[in-house]
Design a protein around this motif. Structure first.
Motif, PDB file in Angstrom:
ATOM      1  N   ASP A 128      -3.540  -7.692  -4.520  1.00 36.42           N
ATOM      2  CA  ASP A 128      -4.893  -7.666  -4.266  1.00 36.42           C
ATOM      3  C   ASP A 128      -5.478  -6.424  -4.662  1.00 36.42           C
ATOM      4  O   ASP A 128      -6.519  -6.131  -4.235  1.00 36.42           O
ATOM      5  CB  ASP A 128      -5.234  -8.168  -3.029  1.00 36.42           C
ATOM      6  CG  ASP A 128      -4.926  -7.140  -1.945  1.00 36.42           C
ATOM      7  OD1 ASP A 128      -3.792  -6.302  -2.084  1.00 36.42           O
ATOM      8  OD2 ASP A 128      -5.569  -7.089  -0.941  1.00 36.42           O
ATOM      9  N   ASP A 157      -1.628   1.062  -4.368  1.00 32.83           N
ATOM     10  CA  ASP A 157      -0.303   0.596  -4.331  1.00 32.83           C
ATOM     11  C   ASP A 157       0.127  -0.760  -4.909  1.00 32.83           C
ATOM     12  O   ASP A 157       1.209  -1.138  -5.007  1.00 32.83           O
ATOM     13  CB  ASP A 157       0.109   0.835  -2.643  1.00 32.83           C
ATOM     14  CG  ASP A 157      -0.424  -0.050  -1.708  1.00 32.83           C
ATOM     15  OD1 ASP A 157      -1.520  -0.525  -2.070  1.00 32.83           O
ATOM     16  OD2 ASP A 157       0.264  -0.277  -0.967  1.00 32.83           O
ATOM     17  N   ASP A 158      -0.852  -1.679  -4.896  1.00 31.50           N
ATOM     18  CA  ASP A 158      -0.531  -3.133  -5.554  1.00 31.50           C
ATOM     19  C   ASP A 158      -0.390  -2.929  -6.994  1.00 31.50           C
ATOM     20  O   ASP A 158       0.825  -3.454  -7.427  1.00 31.50           O
ATOM     21  CB  ASP A 158      -1.891  -3.928  -5.331  1.00 31.50           C
ATOM     22  CG  ASP A 158      -2.376  -4.154  -4.381  1.00 31.50           C
ATOM     23  OD1 ASP A 158      -2.825  -3.695  -3.486  1.00 31.50           O
ATOM     24  OD2 ASP A 158      -1.760  -5.271  -3.611  1.00 31.50           O
ATOM     25  N   THR A 166       1.506  -8.758  -2.390  1.00 29.62           N
ATOM     26  CA  THR A 166       1.159  -7.719  -1.644  1.00 29.62           C
ATOM     27  C   THR A 166      -0.176  -7.398  -1.187  1.00 29.62           C
ATOM     28  O   THR A 166      -0.995  -6.393  -0.986  1.00 29.62           O
ATOM     29  CB  THR A 166       1.441  -6.365  -2.613  1.00 29.62           C
ATOM     30  OG1 THR A 166       0.480  -6.539  -3.820  1.00 29.62           O
ATOM     31  CG2 THR A 166       2.884  -6.299  -2.916  1.00 29.62           C
ATOM     32  N   GLY A 167      -0.890  -8.677  -0.934  1.00 27.61           N
ATOM     33  CA  GLY A 167      -2.198  -9.106  -0.381  1.00 27.61           C
ATOM     34  C   GLY A 167      -2.039 -10.064   0.386  1.00 27.61           C
ATOM     35  O   GLY A 167      -0.848 -10.549   0.911  1.00 27.61           O
ATOM     36  N   ASN A 190      -3.722  -7.418   5.661  1.00 29.13           N
ATOM     37  CA  ASN A 190      -3.540  -8.546   4.587  1.00 29.13           C
ATOM     38  C   ASN A 190      -3.457  -9.941   5.381  1.00 29.13           C
ATOM     39  O   ASN A 190      -3.786 -11.256   5.043  1.00 29.13           O
ATOM     40  CB  ASN A 190      -1.982  -8.375   4.254  1.00 29.13           C
ATOM     41  CG  ASN A 190      -2.132  -7.181   3.021  1.00 29.13           C
ATOM     42  OD1 ASN A 190      -3.464  -6.941   2.409  1.00 29.13           O
ATOM     43  ND2 ASN A 190      -1.167  -6.856   2.277  1.00 29.13           N
ATOM     44  N   ASP A 197       2.661  -1.543  -0.154  1.00 23.94           N
ATOM     45  CA  ASP A 197       3.160  -2.565  -1.078  1.00 23.94           C
ATOM     46  C   ASP A 197       4.286  -2.094  -2.060  1.00 23.94           C
ATOM     47  O   ASP A 197       5.318  -3.051  -2.136  1.00 23.94           O
ATOM     48  CB  ASP A 197       1.857  -2.797  -2.141  1.00 23.94           C
ATOM     49  CG  ASP A 197       0.624  -3.302  -1.211  1.00 23.94           C
ATOM     50  OD1 ASP A 197       1.002  -3.667  -0.149  1.00 23.94           O
ATOM     51  OD2 ASP A 197      -0.228  -3.433  -1.906  1.00 23.94           O
TER      52      ASP A 197
HETATM   53 CA    CA Z   1      -2.249  -4.914  -1.246  1.00 25.13          CA
END
Ligand code: CA
Ligand code: AGV
Length: 318
Positions: A16, A20-21, A132-133, A180, A253
């Motif tokens: 998302d 860090d994503d 990761t979201g 998240n 993430d």
């Molecule tokens: Ca994220």
């Protein structure tokens, strides 16, 4: 004699668009044992257009432009603060990305639940999903195409706060949730009800790995490597973390992504969990006996093992 090579692990990645994503994407692209089948972008901690640009630029650098990108069209009940969503705009202007031209039209991309269903159903191997979201796309994909359920090997999700405080600090909320999970607490609640093989990397483990100046100095000492330079630049943009909600940016993430490659660095515990769908504790991932919703929870990580791993992987040359 012929040697048979084991098939690489098939992965779908839903992110998302926070700093860090993208570093999770970079890290995934350094992993030898992984076959990245597709990327879904959820418009949660980002604005979709910015996140598409950054994703395309990274794929271009990695010489992996053939990897399919899809876009999530759902929006969670609890929107991320706009200051956070706008923050990744800086990434596309950084010296190593600004000159990479990746023109696109938003409607050229498939919708994420469609991409999930198609990629999973046509895959020869079972598929694992890294998120990761928020988990909204996956949950809607399961609703629309229940047949994908049998082919999901494992879900790894950066999400939750089990035995520690959450990071949602806002009106009408008790502070028990991680963002998240909180963005779409209804979908998060449903995900657990599916009782799929789910591993979460919650704040319990992530709190151990803040973005620190010490680590950025170490990265800088190997900045002849493009990925190290990118990681250093991306994380540098997080040092002024918008203080209205919290002051520290963690490697959330990236830690969850590393679980695919170095599970041995984690201490995990199987537990029965529930996600509060509504109210002042909505998005809270709480221990609850009798739910039969077993989740593997990362409780802690060997921090120096993880940092050494990152320093090694970011020497990868595409
Ligand atoms: Ca994220
Ligand atoms: O709660 C952690 C999740 C991770 O997926 N995100 C950021 C990571 O990508 C939300 C978040 C919590 N605190 C934040 C966040 C902050 N200070 N800035 C931006 N996003």
């Amino acid at each position: 004699m012929t040697t048979k090579t084991l098939p690489k692990r098939a992965i779908l990645f839903d992110h998302d668009g926070s700093a860090d994503d993208f570093l999770s994407l970079v890290l995934l692209l350094t992993m030898k044992e992984i076959n990245l089948l597709g990327i879904s972008i959820t418009p949660a901690d980002c604005f979709l257009e910015d996140a598409i640009s950054t994703t395309l630029k990274i794929l271009s650098i990695a010489k992996k432009k053939e990897i399919e990108i899809s876009t999530g069209r759902f929006h969670g009940i609890n929107a991320f603060p706009v200051e956070w969503r706008a923050k990744p705009k800086i990434l596309n202007a950084l010296p190593d990305l600004v000159t990479i031209d990746t023109p696109f039209a938003v409607d050229q991309f498939k919708e994420s639940t469609e991409m999930f269903a198609q990629r999973i159903l046509t895959s020869k191997e079972p598929v694992s999903i890294l998120m990761t979201g928020p988990c909204t796309n996956l949950v809607h994909a399961l609703d629309k195409t229940p047949a994908i359920k049998e082919k999901i090997e494992e879900i790894v999700w950066m999400g939750g706060a089990v035995d520690v405080e959450g990071n949602v600090k806002t009106y009408n909320h008790a502070g028990t949730a991680e963002w998240n999970v909180y963005w779409d607490p209804i979908a998060s609640n449903k995900l657990l009800q599916h009782k799929l093989p789910l591993t979460i990397i919650p704040l319990d483990a992530c709190n151990q790995v803040p973005v620190s100046i010490e680590f950025l100095k170490q990265l800088s000492s190997q900045s002849e490597y493009l990925y190290s330079r990118l990681a250093g630049q991306f994380w540098a943009t997080t040092i002024d973390t918008i203080p209205s909600y919290e002051y520290i940016y963690f490697m959330w993430d990236v830690l969850a992504t590393s679980y695919l490659d170095i599970p041995e660095a984690f201490v995990t515990e199987e537990m029965e969990l529930n996600v509060h769908p509504t109210g002042p504790n909505s998005g809270n991932t709480e221990r609850k006996k009798g739910t039969d919703q077993w989740v593997k929870v990362a409780k802690s990580v060997n921090k120096s093992y993880f940092y050494d791993y990152l320093l090694k992987q970011f020497k990868y040359t595409p």
